[in-house]
Write a protein that holds these residues in place. Structure first.
Motif, PDB file in Angstrom:
ATOM      1  N   TYR A 228      39.126  86.766  54.565  1.00 22.80           N
ATOM      2  CA  TYR A 228      38.167  85.898  54.734  1.00 22.80           C
ATOM      3  C   TYR A 228      37.544  86.933  53.538  1.00 22.80           C
ATOM      4  O   TYR A 228      38.231  87.708  52.722  1.00 22.80           O
ATOM      5  CB  TYR A 228      37.359  86.555  55.802  1.00 22.80           C
ATOM      6  CG  TYR A 228      37.144  88.622  55.966  1.00 22.80           C
ATOM      7  CD1 TYR A 228      36.570  89.232  55.551  1.00 22.80           C
ATOM      8  CD2 TYR A 228      38.075  88.829  57.202  1.00 22.80           C
ATOM      9  CE1 TYR A 228      35.653  90.447  55.969  1.00 22.80           C
ATOM     10  CE2 TYR A 228      37.676  90.439  56.891  1.00 22.80           C
ATOM     11  CZ  TYR A 228      36.967  91.008  56.162  1.00 22.80           C
ATOM     12  OH  TYR A 228      37.269  92.387  56.933  1.00 22.80           O
ATOM     13  N   PRO A 229      36.800  86.200  52.303  1.00 22.64           N
ATOM     14  CA  PRO A 229      35.961  86.736  51.480  1.00 22.64           C
ATOM     15  C   PRO A 229      34.987  87.769  50.969  1.00 22.64           C
ATOM     16  O   PRO A 229      34.145  87.373  52.388  1.00 22.64           O
ATOM     17  CB  PRO A 229      36.661  85.436  50.472  1.00 22.64           C
ATOM     18  CG  PRO A 229      35.963  84.160  51.355  1.00 22.64           C
ATOM     19  CD  PRO A 229      35.633  85.166  52.383  1.00 22.64           C
ATOM     20  N   ILE A 230      35.516  89.158  50.518  1.00 27.26           N
ATOM     21  CA  ILE A 230      33.549  89.911  49.962  1.00 27.26           C
ATOM     22  C   ILE A 230      34.145  89.939  48.424  1.00 27.26           C
ATOM     23  O   ILE A 230      34.951  90.732  47.858  1.00 27.26           O
ATOM     24  CB  ILE A 230      34.280  91.278  51.311  1.00 27.26           C
ATOM     25  CG1 ILE A 230      35.084  90.490  52.459  1.00 27.26           C
ATOM     26  CG2 ILE A 230      33.348  91.430  50.960  1.00 27.26           C
ATOM     27  CD1 ILE A 230      33.463  90.398  52.979  1.00 27.26           C
ATOM     28  N   THR A 231      32.749  89.749  48.217  1.00 26.47           N
ATOM     29  CA  THR A 231      32.229  89.676  47.003  1.00 26.47           C
ATOM     30  C   THR A 231      31.825  91.228  46.765  1.00 26.47           C
ATOM     31  O   THR A 231      31.677  92.206  45.651  1.00 26.47           O
ATOM     32  CB  THR A 231      32.377  88.337  46.325  1.00 26.47           C
ATOM     33  OG1 THR A 231      31.023  88.574  47.124  1.00 26.47           O
ATOM     34  CG2 THR A 231      32.832  87.268  46.477  1.00 26.47           C
ATOM     35  N   GLU A 232      31.549  91.718  47.940  1.00 28.62           N
ATOM     36  CA  GLU A 232      29.917  92.450  47.824  1.00 28.62           C
ATOM     37  C   GLU A 232      30.301  93.482  49.570  1.00 28.62           C
ATOM     38  O   GLU A 232      30.250  93.694  50.477  1.00 28.62           O
ATOM     39  CB  GLU A 232      28.416  91.985  47.945  1.00 28.62           C
ATOM     40  CG  GLU A 232      28.418  91.254  47.265  1.00 28.62           C
ATOM     41  CD  GLU A 232      26.956  90.972  47.229  1.00 28.62           C
ATOM     42  OE1 GLU A 232      26.189  91.154  48.231  1.00 28.62           O
ATOM     43  OE2 GLU A 232      26.373  89.792  46.527  1.00 28.62           O
ATOM     44  N   PRO A 233      31.449  95.014  49.504  1.00 31.30           N
ATOM     45  CA  PRO A 233      31.850  94.942  50.040  1.00 31.30           C
ATOM     46  C   PRO A 233      30.979  95.904  50.700  1.00 31.30           C
ATOM     47  O   PRO A 233      29.795  96.367  50.667  1.00 31.30           O
ATOM     48  CB  PRO A 233      32.566  96.360  49.476  1.00 31.30           C
ATOM     49  CG  PRO A 233      33.320  95.384  48.131  1.00 31.30           C
ATOM     50  CD  PRO A 233      32.069  94.943  48.064  1.00 31.30           C
ATOM     51  N   ARG A 234      30.666  95.862  52.450  1.00 25.77           N
ATOM     52  CA  ARG A 234      30.253  96.575  52.955  1.00 25.77           C
ATOM     53  C   ARG A 234      30.299  97.091  54.256  1.00 25.77           C
ATOM     54  O   ARG A 234      31.832  96.513  54.644  1.00 25.77           O
ATOM     55  CB  ARG A 234      28.722  96.159  53.261  1.00 25.77           C
ATOM     56  CG  ARG A 234      29.586  94.289  53.833  1.00 25.77           C
ATOM     57  CD  ARG A 234      28.207  93.111  53.513  1.00 25.77           C
ATOM     58  NE  ARG A 234      28.072  92.007  53.568  1.00 25.77           N
ATOM     59  CZ  ARG A 234      28.930  90.540  52.948  1.00 25.77           C
ATOM     60  NH1 ARG A 234      29.661  91.220  51.935  1.00 25.77           N
ATOM     61  NH2 ARG A 234      28.673  89.576  54.335  1.00 25.77           N
ATOM     62  N   GLU A 235      29.760  97.942  55.477  1.00 26.80           N
ATOM     63  CA  GLU A 235      30.308  98.867  56.473  1.00 26.80           C
ATOM     64  C   GLU A 235      31.149  97.595  57.248  1.00 26.80           C
ATOM     65  O   GLU A 235      31.800  97.764  57.568  1.00 26.80           O
ATOM     66  CB  GLU A 235      30.047  99.376  56.505  1.00 26.80           C
ATOM     67  CG  GLU A 235      29.763 100.343  57.460  1.00 26.80           C
ATOM     68  CD  GLU A 235      30.840 100.853  57.450  1.00 26.80           C
ATOM     69  OE1 GLU A 235      31.638 101.461  58.098  1.00 26.80           O
ATOM     70  OE2 GLU A 235      31.168 102.253  56.058  1.00 26.80           O
ATOM     71  N   GLY A 239      34.208  97.653  54.913  1.00 27.71           N
ATOM     72  CA  GLY A 239      34.313  99.223  54.845  1.00 27.71           C
ATOM     73  C   GLY A 239      33.195  98.651  52.880  1.00 27.71           C
ATOM     74  O   GLY A 239      34.278  98.102  52.766  1.00 27.71           O
ATOM     75  N   ASP A 240      32.813  99.730  53.048  1.00 30.04           N
ATOM     76  CA  ASP A 240      32.095  99.871  51.634  1.00 30.04           C
ATOM     77  C   ASP A 240      32.993 100.067  50.711  1.00 30.04           C
ATOM     78  O   ASP A 240      32.466  99.932  49.914  1.00 30.04           O
ATOM     79  CB  ASP A 240      30.537  99.932  51.609  1.00 30.04           C
ATOM     80  CG  ASP A 240      30.362 101.496  52.035  1.00 30.04           C
ATOM     81  OD1 ASP A 240      31.567 102.145  52.619  1.00 30.04           O
ATOM     82  OD2 ASP A 240      29.110 101.686  52.173  1.00 30.04           O
ATOM     83  N   GLY A 241      33.312 101.024  51.186  1.00 28.16           N
ATOM     84  CA  GLY A 241      34.727 101.873  49.974  1.00 28.16           C
ATOM     85  C   GLY A 241      35.565 100.963  49.858  1.00 28.16           C
ATOM     86  O   GLY A 241      36.511 101.725  48.552  1.00 28.16           O
ATOM     87  N   LEU A 242      36.390  99.604  50.432  1.00 28.46           N
ATOM     88  CA  LEU A 242      37.030  98.829  49.194  1.00 28.46           C
ATOM     89  C   LEU A 242      36.178  98.114  48.349  1.00 28.46           C
ATOM     90  O   LEU A 242      35.391  97.305  47.967  1.00 28.46           O
ATOM     91  CB  LEU A 242      37.531  97.789  51.021  1.00 28.46           C
ATOM     92  CG  LEU A 242      38.567  98.523  51.874  1.00 28.46           C
ATOM     93  CD1 LEU A 242      38.708  97.447  53.186  1.00 28.46           C
ATOM     94  CD2 LEU A 242      39.382  99.229  51.462  1.00 28.46           C
ATOM     95  N   ALA A 243      37.588  97.996  48.407  1.00 25.37           N
ATOM     96  CA  ALA A 243      37.144  97.473  46.567  1.00 25.37           C
ATOM     97  C   ALA A 243      36.399  95.734  46.714  1.00 25.37           C
ATOM     98  O   ALA A 243      37.428  95.641  47.692  1.00 25.37           O
ATOM     99  CB  ALA A 243      38.368  97.049  45.342  1.00 25.37           C
ATOM    100  N   PRO A 244      36.988  94.504  46.365  1.00 30.60           N
ATOM    101  CA  PRO A 244      35.870  93.604  46.255  1.00 30.60           C
ATOM    102  C   PRO A 244      37.185  92.289  46.346  1.00 30.60           C
ATOM    103  O   PRO A 244      38.324  92.828  45.756  1.00 30.60           O
ATOM    104  CB  PRO A 244      35.640  92.802  45.424  1.00 30.60           C
ATOM    105  CG  PRO A 244      34.489  93.874  44.915  1.00 30.60           C
ATOM    106  CD  PRO A 244      35.548  94.909  45.054  1.00 30.60           C
ATOM    107  N   GLY A 245      37.267  91.604  47.758  1.00 26.88           N
ATOM    108  CA  GLY A 245      38.835  90.761  47.759  1.00 26.88           C
ATOM    109  C   GLY A 245      38.887  90.164  48.699  1.00 26.88           C
ATOM    110  O   GLY A 245      38.055  89.874  49.484  1.00 26.88           O
ATOM    111  N   VAL A 246      40.206  89.508  49.167  1.00 30.38           N
ATOM    112  CA  VAL A 246      40.396  88.656  50.606  1.00 30.38           C
ATOM    113  C   VAL A 246      41.208  89.572  51.455  1.00 30.38           C
ATOM    114  O   VAL A 246      41.782  90.121  51.012  1.00 30.38           O
ATOM    115  CB  VAL A 246      41.019  87.043  50.364  1.00 30.38           C
ATOM    116  CG1 VAL A 246      41.553  87.012  51.604  1.00 30.38           C
ATOM    117  CG2 VAL A 246      40.185  86.140  49.033  1.00 30.38           C
ATOM    118  N   ARG A 247      39.933  89.926  52.463  1.00 32.92           N
ATOM    119  CA  ARG A 247      40.792  90.678  53.905  1.00 32.92           C
ATOM    120  C   ARG A 247      41.377  89.463  54.317  1.00 32.92           C
ATOM    121  O   ARG A 247      41.048  88.242  54.730  1.00 32.92           O
ATOM    122  CB  ARG A 247      39.511  91.044  54.224  1.00 32.92           C
ATOM    123  CG  ARG A 247      38.142  91.358  53.243  1.00 32.92           C
ATOM    124  CD  ARG A 247      38.935  93.040  52.711  1.00 32.92           C
ATOM    125  NE  ARG A 247      37.388  94.120  52.349  1.00 32.92           N
ATOM    126  CZ  ARG A 247      37.174  93.987  51.043  1.00 32.92           C
ATOM    127  NH1 ARG A 247      37.944  94.006  49.690  1.00 32.92           N
ATOM    128  NH2 ARG A 247      35.986  94.638  51.395  1.00 32.92           N
TER     129      ARG A 247
END
Length: 365
Positions: A228-235, A239-247
């Motif tokens: 799944y793709p994340i451009t705005e990290p959140r808990e 987690g909000d400590g990870l960089a944006p990316g494709v998890r």
């Protein structure tokens, strides 16, 4: 005694034959010879003196859209240049982006050629100039992304080059009416096909992430992985400590594990439009209204493709084929949802609720 005498005669004959062949072969150590079954030039031999065959592509990547054409460049030549053209065997093969076996799609010798499988009748060689082995593809299909190999065979010489084909399109997350994380891999494949799309590849999802796709639900991809793709990290999304990316959850069991899915759609040969009606419609009325207009209720993939490729922009919610209610926005504005462009969704509504409808009308060939 007689058997020994016959064996001696046979061995003598073999030695004489080999001696004759040796005399006929070129003695220059820089030469080699082989049987030329393709060219049939009289004595069946072709002699080279430092001549090399080269194969290359001027464009190692090609792009297209569903239903359109694509040109995969390939050329071959000899160094030093030969004085007369030669008839070679040209073969194009395809390794799908989702993996699997490399399969032949076209073989040509001189003016004769044959295409195979789903590519039959849709591929041919351009042959605009001597050494042109460029492949022309028509009526591109959604699943024909991948790596294509152009191979040229001249007797014992065999050289090849690769061309990657990508389809321009749109990736969209999808979950079925019965809720989140309900699809195994086969169910995910079917869900995308039902909505006029196909399972997205990782490359397609990654490109969509670079263009801003931000989605916290994990979904199947064509290679059997779940990401799944994340451009705005959140808990809740890694987690909000990870960089944006494709998890990535990696590869999952295709029958036992269940997630949502990321589908991929490209351009449609037809028109998607919001059907003007004096009154709002329930689901059955919406389906009938499209039919009366010479169309059918639009599928989710068709709505996304129209939004992406034709700029469909309508701030009116309408039924689509999977019984959800959606609307496409290319110019965000007040009272039309978030500040980013996209296809908005109200989810799956009770069929008796009243909304507008989006229809799809095919273009007659």
């Amino acid at each position: 005694m007689m058997v020994n005498y016959l064996n001696l005669l046979l061995m003598t004959g073999v030695h004489l034959l080999l001696a004759c062949l040796a005399q006929a072969a070129p003695r220059d150590p820089n030469h080699f010879f082989y049987e030329d079954f393709l060219n049939g030039n009289g004595n069946g031999q072709i002699h080279f003196n430092g001549v090399k065959l080269y194969v290359d592509s001027t464009q190692p990547s090609a792009f297209g859209v569903r239903g359109g054409n694509a040109t995969l460049t390939c050329r071959y030549w000899y160094e030093p240049e030969l004085g007369s053209p030669r008839r070679v065997r040209i073969k194009w093969s395809w390794l799908p982006a989702v993996g699997g076996h490399e399969t032949d799609i076209l073989v040509a010798i001189g003016s004769r050629n044959r295409s195979f499988g789903d590519f039959r009748g849709r591929v041919h060689l351009r042959q605009d100039f001597p050494g042109d082995a460029t492949l022309v593809m028509t009526e591109l299909q959604l699943n024909e992304t991948g790596r294509y190999r152009c191979e040229v065979v001249d007797g014992l010489e065999d050289k090849s080059t690769l061309v990657d084909l990508e389809l321009k399109g749109v990736v969209f997350p999808y979950q079925p009416p019965h809720g989140r994380y309900q699809l195994n891999f086969l169910g995910a494949q079917q869900a995308c096909e039902d909505q006029d799309s196909t399972l997205a590849t990782f490359e397609q999802l990654f490109q969509s992430w670079k263009e801003g796709l931000n989605w916290c639900n994990a979904g199947w991809l064509a290679d059997g992985t779940v990401q799944y793709p994340i451009t705005e990290p959140r808990e809740p999304c890694g987690g909000d400590g990870l960089a944006p990316g494709v998890r990535s959850y990696g590869r999952r069991h295709r029958h036992l594990h269940r997630y949502d899915v990321f589908c991929f759609s490209s351009s449609v040969r037809g028109k998607v439009y919001y059907l003007q009606q004096p009154l709002k419609l329930n689901l059955t009325e919406a389906q009938e209204a499209c039919q009366k207009d010479g169309a059918e209720i639009a599928k989710v993939g068709q709505l996304y493709a129209a939004w992406k490729f034709t700029g469909l922009d309508r701030c009116d919610a309408g039924w689509v084929a999977d019984e959800s209610v959606r609307y496409p926005i290319t110019r965000p504005r007040t009272n039309c949802g978030p500040s980013e462009p996209g296809v908005r969704s109200f989810g799956f509504q009770p069929p008796q609720h009243k909304h507008g409808v989006y229809c799809y009308k095919a273009i007659d060939e």
